[in-house]
Design an enzyme around this catalytic site. Structure first.
Site, PDB file in Angstrom:
ATOM      1  N   LYS A  38       0.806  -1.115   0.078  1.00 52.02           N
ATOM      2  CA  LYS A  38       0.116  -0.076  -0.164  1.00 52.02           C
ATOM      3  C   LYS A  38       0.828   1.174  -0.107  1.00 52.02           C
ATOM      4  O   LYS A  38       1.577   1.474   0.941  1.00 52.02           O
ATOM      5  CB  LYS A  38      -0.847  -0.024   1.259  1.00 52.02           C
ATOM      6  CG  LYS A  38      -1.906   1.301   1.064  1.00 52.02           C
ATOM      7  CD  LYS A  38      -2.533   1.585   2.492  1.00 52.02           C
ATOM      8  CE  LYS A  38      -1.909   2.633   3.024  1.00 52.02           C
ATOM      9  NZ  LYS A  38      -1.742   3.998   2.671  1.00 52.02           N
ATOM     10  N   GLU A  52      10.199   0.851   9.936  1.00 51.30           N
ATOM     11  CA  GLU A  52      11.412   1.972   9.700  1.00 51.30           C
ATOM     12  C   GLU A  52      10.988   3.283   9.943  1.00 51.30           C
ATOM     13  O   GLU A  52       9.928   3.427   9.272  1.00 51.30           O
ATOM     14  CB  GLU A  52      11.970   1.486   8.507  1.00 51.30           C
ATOM     15  CG  GLU A  52      13.520   2.157   8.413  1.00 51.30           C
ATOM     16  CD  GLU A  52      13.406   3.524   7.476  1.00 51.30           C
ATOM     17  OE1 GLU A  52      13.487   4.577   8.289  1.00 51.30           O
ATOM     18  OE2 GLU A  52      13.163   3.780   6.250  1.00 51.30           O
ATOM     19  N   CYS A 110      13.737  10.210   6.452  1.00 47.31           N
ATOM     20  CA  CYS A 110      13.791   9.927   7.940  1.00 47.31           C
ATOM     21  C   CYS A 110      15.170   9.904   8.323  1.00 47.31           C
ATOM     22  O   CYS A 110      15.536  10.434   9.479  1.00 47.31           O
ATOM     23  CB  CYS A 110      13.627   8.556   7.965  1.00 47.31           C
ATOM     24  SG  CYS A 110      14.186   7.402   6.699  1.00 47.31           S
ATOM     25  N   GLU A 147      11.074  15.369  15.334  1.00 47.68           N
ATOM     26  CA  GLU A 147      11.198  15.247  13.985  1.00 47.68           C
ATOM     27  C   GLU A 147      10.201  16.033  13.266  1.00 47.68           C
ATOM     28  O   GLU A 147       9.154  16.266  13.472  1.00 47.68           O
ATOM     29  CB  GLU A 147      10.736  13.900  13.432  1.00 47.68           C
ATOM     30  CG  GLU A 147      10.946  13.585  12.135  1.00 47.68           C
ATOM     31  CD  GLU A 147      10.785  12.286  11.322  1.00 47.68           C
ATOM     32  OE1 GLU A 147       9.789  11.852  11.734  1.00 47.68           O
ATOM     33  OE2 GLU A 147      11.703  11.472  10.819  1.00 47.68           O
TER      34      GLU A 147
HETATM   35  P1  NAI Z   1       2.067   7.840   8.361  1.00 47.75           P
HETATM   36  O1  NAI Z   1       3.187   7.329   9.321  1.00 47.75           O
HETATM   37  O2  NAI Z   1       0.732   8.282   8.886  1.00 47.75           O
HETATM   38  O3  NAI Z   1       1.680   7.436   7.085  1.00 47.75           O
HETATM   39  C1  NAI Z   1       3.034   6.393   6.334  1.00 47.75           C
HETATM   40  C2  NAI Z   1       1.874   5.277   5.928  1.00 47.75           C
HETATM   41  O4  NAI Z   1       1.302   4.546   7.033  1.00 47.75           O
HETATM   42  C3  NAI Z   1       1.201   5.613   4.669  1.00 47.75           C
HETATM   43  O5  NAI Z   1       0.940   4.860   3.742  1.00 47.75           O
HETATM   44  C4  NAI Z   1      -0.062   5.645   5.500  1.00 47.75           C
HETATM   45  O6  NAI Z   1      -1.154   5.567   4.767  1.00 47.75           O
HETATM   46  C5  NAI Z   1      -0.030   4.716   6.459  1.00 47.75           C
HETATM   47  N1  NAI Z   1      -0.825   4.585   7.656  1.00 47.75           N
HETATM   48  C6  NAI Z   1      -1.514   5.681   8.429  1.00 47.75           C
HETATM   49  N2  NAI Z   1      -1.889   5.309   9.559  1.00 47.75           N
HETATM   50  C7  NAI Z   1      -1.962   4.043   9.826  1.00 47.75           C
HETATM   51  C8  NAI Z   1      -2.574   2.991  10.542  1.00 47.75           C
HETATM   52  N3  NAI Z   1      -3.022   3.090  11.655  1.00 47.75           N
HETATM   53  N4  NAI Z   1      -1.948   1.519  10.094  1.00 47.75           N
HETATM   54  C9  NAI Z   1      -1.474   1.130   9.222  1.00 47.75           C
HETATM   55  N5  NAI Z   1      -1.044   2.090   8.234  1.00 47.75           N
HETATM   56  C10 NAI Z   1      -1.184   3.496   8.450  1.00 47.75           C
HETATM   57  O7  NAI Z   1       2.978   9.520   8.259  1.00 47.75           O
HETATM   58  P2  NAI Z   1       2.340  10.789   7.693  1.00 47.75           P
HETATM   59  O8  NAI Z   1       1.147  11.194   8.668  1.00 47.75           O
HETATM   60  O9  NAI Z   1       2.280  10.813   6.429  1.00 47.75           O
HETATM   61  O10 NAI Z   1       3.284  11.812   8.149  1.00 47.75           O
HETATM   62  C11 NAI Z   1       3.701  12.166   9.751  1.00 47.75           C
HETATM   63  C12 NAI Z   1       4.820  12.247  10.089  1.00 47.75           C
HETATM   64  O11 NAI Z   1       5.655  11.108  10.123  1.00 47.75           O
HETATM   65  C13 NAI Z   1       5.946  13.255   9.238  1.00 47.75           C
HETATM   66  O12 NAI Z   1       5.881  14.349   9.574  1.00 47.75           O
HETATM   67  C14 NAI Z   1       7.207  12.465   9.357  1.00 47.75           C
HETATM   68  O13 NAI Z   1       7.851  13.285  10.757  1.00 47.75           O
HETATM   69  C15 NAI Z   1       7.116  11.102   9.791  1.00 47.75           C
HETATM   70  N6  NAI Z   1       7.201  10.310   8.496  1.00 47.75           N
HETATM   71  C16 NAI Z   1       8.543   9.717   8.470  1.00 47.75           C
HETATM   72  C17 NAI Z   1       8.832   8.767   7.324  1.00 47.75           C
HETATM   73  C18 NAI Z   1       9.766   7.968   7.548  1.00 47.75           C
HETATM   74  O14 NAI Z   1      10.457   7.801   6.351  1.00 47.75           O
HETATM   75  N7  NAI Z   1      10.661   7.414   8.439  1.00 47.75           N
HETATM   76  C19 NAI Z   1       8.057   8.898   6.224  1.00 47.75           C
HETATM   77  C20 NAI Z   1       6.646   9.617   6.296  1.00 47.75           C
HETATM   78  C21 NAI Z   1       6.361  10.438   7.708  1.00 47.75           C
END
Ligand code: NAI
Ligand code: MG
Length: 492
Positions: free
Chosen positions: A197, A271, A305, A402
């Site tokens: 996804k 990650e 990240c 972050e």
């Molecule tokens: P997120 O963690 O909500 O989204 C990442 C993925 O997880 C997306 O595909 C989303 O649809 C999915 N997701 C969201 N809620 C979920 C759940 N309950 N169960 C399973 N999958 C779920 O990240 P978001 O809200 O886009 O960004 C928030 C913060 O997260 C950013 O400001 C940043 O600090 C951090 N982030 C870190 C990343 C990394 O590479 N480590 C990548 C993206 C965001």
């Protein structure tokens, strides 16, 4: 015809940028008006009957609409993956699995230009990056793991590596195609099947990859790609037919996933976030270090990240380094992601821009001193000027949390021990960087910095052969390299 007045204005603008615009042509990218779910080798209408729009964050223009998979759609995808696993994929020889991966790798290369354009349109990152980094590195991951598929007995000597079954893979919006490759390639090489996804703001290159997979004639159901937001991700995590979860995203969602799978036999690699420290010693080649710091935090708008979002500079060169950073910031071009000259593209979404702006306000309130480049920002879309903070305290939120944007928090230090303590004083531990002329200092720091990666005299360098992953709240498990195979097998 443009009036002469307009021409004068345009010339002035160009000379300020020093380069004439050099936009990549959009016509090389074919984007459908609507995408269904890629299940069992076909694009299928969602049982939910729902779709949502996906935009370009640099213009807010609607590019397409994609299906919003509900729990019934997730169930259908997981069942397709299970059937493909039981019927043929787990029985196929490693050499045959490898052939499919090589084919996908070559097709990613063949369609590199189109993939790069779509990545920049849908995600906002500069075309230079999607063209020179994201797409080639994605192809390299498929090539690399294709090579392992028939050599698992050498990867795990005297053991038998068996696949886990169906992998549920959830990826973020910062490296949409690369994260898809990063997740799919090792899973397939080791004999697992996949339901992937992509993130809700950046589904398009994953759907292009679905087209490639279809064209590569991968047996139906081996890879399923479904779109949706958090609820779709949660349905995948909670599906009893999933044997392994691979997640990249926020620490907050990582924790939710960890709780959801506790007590189940599901395996997971997470990650998560980071707050990487870049450390410049006074004996470092300063110009190179400054370039590395710039790359470390402004690369991909800081949507990384492992972004070097904290900088520690040894006191004797502090003023000099900060001045060099400010000078360099002024030369950075912020704007159209499709322009080949652009250094900093659009912020991925309005939500993320709000988060970044919230932190910039917090930094100012905490008493830190702000410096932003004077770059002109486009009127439409989501933009943030590259930003530095000095006069930062270790306890400040901008030094602890972050931000995931082009915002750098700078502090000074005197001794090795002091900077090791400061760098390690973080809930995260994904990566760090050390800049010094002395090998002994590098070795001292690499053994003491609590982070998964320590770059020395470079930053943000990736290679499919090296493992990547975090300490502490940055998650667990390793992806990439030989270690990345481990996460998809049980050894008997
Ligand atoms: P997120 O963690 O909500 O989204 C990442 C993925 O997880 C997306 O595909 C989303 O649809 C999915 N997701 C969201 N809620 C979920 C759940 N309950 N169960 C399973 N999958 C779920 O990240 P978001 O809200 O886009 O960004 C928030 C913060 O997260 C950013 O400001 C940043 O600090 C951090 N982030 C870190 C990343 C990394 O590479 N480590 C990548 C993206 C965001
Ligand atoms: Mg979220």
């Amino acid at each position: 015809m443009a009036s002469s007045k307009n021409n004068t204005i345009k010339l002035k603008f160009d000379s300020a940028r020093k380069y004439a615009p050099a936009p990549e042509s959009r016509s090389a990218a074919k984007i459908n008006a609507r995408y269904d779910l890629f299940i069992n080798g076909k694009f299928e209408k969602p049982l939910s009957k729902k779709y949502f729009g996906t935009i370009s964050p640099s213009s807010e223009e609607r590019l397409s609409e994609v299906a919003d998979a509900n729990a019934a759609d997730v169930d259908k995808a997981v069942k397709a993956a299970r059937q493909a696993y039981d019927r043929y994929w787990k029985k196929l020889s490693g050499a045959e699995r490898g052939k499919y991966l090589y084919r996908i790798a070559r097709m990613v290369q063949e369609k590199a230009r189109e993939l790069a354009i779509i990545e920049s349109l849908n995600g906002g990152k500069p075309i230079r990056e999607s063209r020179d980094f994201d797409v080639p590195t994605a192809a390299n991951h498929f090539f690399y793991y294709a090579g392992w598929a028939d050599k698992l007995e050498y990867a795990f000597p005297n053991r038998q590596a068996q696949p886990l079954g169906v992998a549920g893979q959830i990826i973020p919006w910062n490296f949409p195609l690369l994260m898809a490759a990063w997740k799919i390639a090792p899973a397939l090489a080791t004999g697992n099947t996949v339901v992937l996804k992509p993130a809700e703001t950046t589904p398009l290159t994953a759907l292009k990859l679905a087209e490639i997979i279809q064209e590569a004639d991968l047996p139906p159901g081996v890879v399923n790609i479904i779109t949706g937001a958090g609820a779709t991700g949660a349905a995948l995590v909670n599906h009893p037919g999933v044997d392994k979860i691979a997640f990249t995203g926020s620490t907050q969602v990582g924790k939710i996933i960890q709780n959801a799978i506790a007590g189940t036999p599901k395996k997971a690699t997470l990650e998560l976030g980071g707050k990487a420290a870049n450390i410049i010693f006074d004996d470092a080649p300063l110009d190179q270090a400054v370039e590395g710091v710039i790359n470390g935090i402004f690369f991909n708008q800081g949507h990384v990240c492992c972004a070097g979002s904290r900088l520690y500079v040894q006191e004797s060169v502090f003023k000099q380094v900060v001045q060099k950073l400010k000078d360099r910031l002024e030369t950075m071009i912020v704007g159209d992601p499709l322009d080949k000259n652009t250094d900093i593209g659009a912020i991925n979404s309005k939500e993320q821009l709000n988060t970044i702006n919230k932190y910039i306000k917090i930094g100012i309130k905490e008493g830190a001193e702000i410096y932003q480049s004077s770059a002109e920002l486009p009127h439409k879309g989501f933009w943030c000027r590259p930003t530095l903070f000095t006069n930062v305290a270790q306890s400040n939120r901008i030094a602890q949390e972050e931000i995931f944007g082009p915002v750098l928090a700078i502090q000074s230090f005197r001794t090795d021990d002091e900077v090791i303590e400061k760098a390690n004083n973080s809930p995260y531990g994904l990566s760090s960087g050390v800049w010094t002329d002395k090998g002994s200092k590098i070795f001292n720091l690499t053994t003491k910095l609590r982070s998964g990666v320590v770059w020395a005299n470079t930053f943000n360098k990736f290679d499919p052969t090296s493992p990547f992953g975090g300490y502490k709240e940055s998650g667990y498990g390793r992806e990439g390299g030989l270690h990345g195979l481990n996460a998809y097998v049980k050894l008997v």
